[in-house]
Design an enzyme around this catalytic site. Structure first.
Site, short mmCIF file in Angstrom:
data_model
loop_
_atom_site.label_atom_id
_atom_site.label_comp_id
_atom_site.label_asym_id
_atom_site.label_seq_id
_atom_site.Cartn_x
_atom_site.Cartn_y
_atom_site.Cartn_z
N LYS A 178 14.86 4.44 -12.63
CA LYS A 178 15.12 3.47 -11.57
C LYS A 178 14.14 2.32 -11.67
CE LYS A 178 14.29 2.17 -7.25
NZ LYS A 178 14.53 0.78 -7.52
N GLY A 203 3.75 2.82 -9.26
CA GLY A 203 4.00 1.97 -8.09
C GLY A 203 2.85 2.09 -7.11
N GLU A 253 1.07 6.84 -11.46
CA GLU A 253 0.18 5.73 -11.85
C GLU A 253 0.22 4.74 -10.70
OE1 GLU A 253 -1.65 5.56 -14.48
OE2 GLU A 253 -0.80 7.13 -15.74
N CYS A 312 -2.13 -3.70 -11.96
CA CYS A 312 -2.90 -2.61 -11.35
C CYS A 312 -4.34 -2.60 -11.81
CB CYS A 312 -2.24 -1.28 -11.65
SG CYS A 312 -2.03 -0.98 -13.41
N GLU A 372 -5.56 -3.30 -1.95
CA GLU A 372 -5.04 -3.99 -3.12
C GLU A 372 -4.21 -5.19 -2.67
OE1 GLU A 372 -2.05 -1.85 -5.39
OE2 GLU A 372 -3.05 -2.42 -7.23
#
Ligand code: NDP
Length: 508
Positions: free
Chosen positions: A191, A244, A266, A300, A399
């Site tokens: 996906k 994600g 991750e 990231c 973040e």
């Protein structure tokens, strides 16, 4: 002709009116009654195409297709040589179509197309080549210490993998999940993010052109809340690999818990970029800019917390801000662009909210801090630098995932390392110093899965990649992927005729 049409035509490709999933080697048929989401070009806000949402029943079809393919065995029991050939052919096709894939990714994700063509698309091919090589040399184990027996440990593919890829580097990240799972004979349902479906779909088509049997790799498209949730909650998947954000990961983990499906995560980061006073100043400036402004900060591994030592702080901040002001922000299809837009409107809004909050919490704005409305209707945010006095600001703890960096001054090495570790995340860390002692202290004491010393990102696919703390569960990497995507099996064979207890033979 719009800029999008021109770019697409120049890349020798075409856009579908409606983007659908891909199951069993065929596009999911267009259904006028299905929910649709618009996909926009972040550089101008123009609509690129409509995406048809795959509902729970289509997701179930995709999972069944992957399961049947796994059971038939044309991929799961294919020889290593066959899998290597398909991966290598696919890698070649990806490189041959680099410009096309770069444009398809650029018009959804807004990443600079020159960077995509030269770095991220080749990375997708590299991932496939790397795993093709790895499966050619990986070995099982044999134990012969037990007298009269030989024990061998073999692996078999886990089954059907559900793969969830984010929007910030669709090809590079989806290809890692695909290569890591398919290399060992699994089949999969992928996906992609609803914002960035095009390049990934094209890559899957190229893999089938390279010989991947239809049904081995299936794609479902749609929102996370509908399509993603249906896939994560499926009772018939054997592994979940998810790249994600942490909030989504919690939902995926809760769904996986219902069926005890193993997960590999991750997730995000808030990584420290420490500049000591003995660093090579120019390299530290160059690297620190790359660490935060690559992919417009939507990465990231962003070095989003710069920690600079007192002795060089004034000079560093002045030089860093001057270079930040000089960055070329603009249309990602333009080859001179260094910083593109945010990937979608809601994300631009989110980044601007982070900036407003940082200001309200007392961070000092040194440059940027606003949308770049002068660049048109694209989702631009000016590269932004804040100076902060406290690591407790939301800017330093959450973040942002945009071109926004904090700079904090520190006195000594202990203070720098304490600040670096004062985070819920632990993905990566950067350190700039010419002192071996400092580099070693950093290497030993920073809580992060990957450290870069005197360099920005340099990815070695042989090494594990992943995060401490809330940056993830598990690691990417060859052995790590083998551990996650296969089941190990111990087989113990008698050598000769070792004695067996004679139960029920007492009367003899
Ligand atoms: P999200 O967590 O929003 O989405 C990741 C994927 O999950 C998307 O395909 C998304 O679909 C899907 N999804 C969303 N909701 C659900 C749900 N309820 N159930 C199942 N799937 C769902 O992450 P982003 O796309 O925003 O990506 C950014 C994040 O990814 C950042 O935190 C970043 O740090 C992290 N990241 C980590 C990396 C690493 O290697 N550690 C690398 C790159 C990014 P949709 O988009 O359609 O909603």
């Amino acid at each position: 002709m719009s800029t999008i049409d021109q770019a697409v035509a120049a890349a020798g490709t075409a856009l579908p009116d409606v983007i659908t999933g891909h199951i069993g080697g065929k596009s999911v048929p267009v259904d006028a009654g299905a929910t649709r989401h618009n996909v926009y070009f972040p550089g101008t806000g123009e609509q690129v195409a409509a995406l048809q949402e795959d509902d729970a029943s289509t997701v179930a079809t995709a999972v069944n297709t992957a399961r049947e393919s796994f059971s038939r065995g044309e991929w799961s029991r294919a020889s290593t040589a066959t899998r290597q050939t398909v991966f290598r052919s696919a890698a070649k096709l990806i490189r041959d179509h680099a410009d096309e894939l770069a444009v398809l990714e650029c018009i959804c994700a807004g990443l600079p197309s020159s960077h995509l063509a030269s770095r991220q698309v080749p990375r997708a091919a590299d991932n496939l080549d790397f795993f093709a090589d790895y499966i050619g040399v990986m070995a099982g184990e044999t134990f012969e210490q037990l007298p009269g027996y030989q024990t061998i440990v073999t692996r078999q593919p886990a089954g059907v993998a559900a793969l969830f890829a984010p929007w910030n580097a669709p090809l590079a990240l989806a290809s890692m999940q695909i290569a890591s799972s398919l290399a060992f004979g699994n089949t999969a349902v992928l996906k992609p993010s609803e914002f960035t479906p095009l390049s990934v779909l094209r890559m899957v088509a190229l893999m089938e052109e390279a010989g991947l049997p239809p049904g081995t790799l299936n794609v479902v498209n749609g929102s996370g809340a509908v399509t993603g949730a249906a896939l994560a909650g499926s009772a018939d998947i054997d592994r979940i690999a998810f790249t994600g954000g942490g909030q989504t990961a919690r939902q995926v983990m809760a769904a996986a818990a219902q069926h005890l499906t193993p997960v590999h995560f991750e997730l995000g980061g808030k990584s420290a970029n420490i500049v000591f006073d003995d660093a090579d100043f120019d390299r530290a400036i160059d690297g620190s800019l790359v660490n935060i402004f690559s992919n417009s900060g939507q990465i990231c591994i962003a070095g989003s917390r710069i920690l600079v030592q007192q002795g060089i702080a004034e000079r560093f901040i002045e030089a860093f801000v001057a270079r930040t002001r000089s960055l070329t922000v603009g249309n990602p299809l333009d080859h001179t662009t260094e910083v593109g837009p945010m990937a979608f409107k809601a994300h631009q809004d989110r980044v601007l909210e982070h900036i407003a909050r940082a200001q309200s919490e007392g961070a000092t704005l040194l440059c940027g801090g606003e949308a770049r409305a002068d660049l048109g209707d694209g989702y631009f945010v000016a590269p932004t630098v804040f100076q902060v006095e406290s690591n407790q600001l939301s800017l330093c703890q959450e973040e942002v995932f945009g071109p926004v960096v904090s700079i904090q001054v520190f006195d000594d090495d202990d203070a720098a390392l304490a600040l670096a570790n004062d985070s819920q995340f632990g993905l990566v860390g950067y350190c700039w110093t010419n002192s071996l002692t400092r580099a070693q202290a950093f290497q030993q004491r920073v809580d992060a899965g990957t450290l870069w010393i005197n360099t920005p990102l340099a990815r070695d696919l042989r090494a594990p990649f992943g995060g401490f703390k809330q940056s993830g569960i598990g690691r990417d990497g060859p052995r790590q992927a083998a551990d996650f995507f296969t089941e190990e099996k111990a087989t113990i064979t008698a050598i000769g005729a070792p004695p067996i207890r004679k139960l029920g033979a007492a009367a003899d």
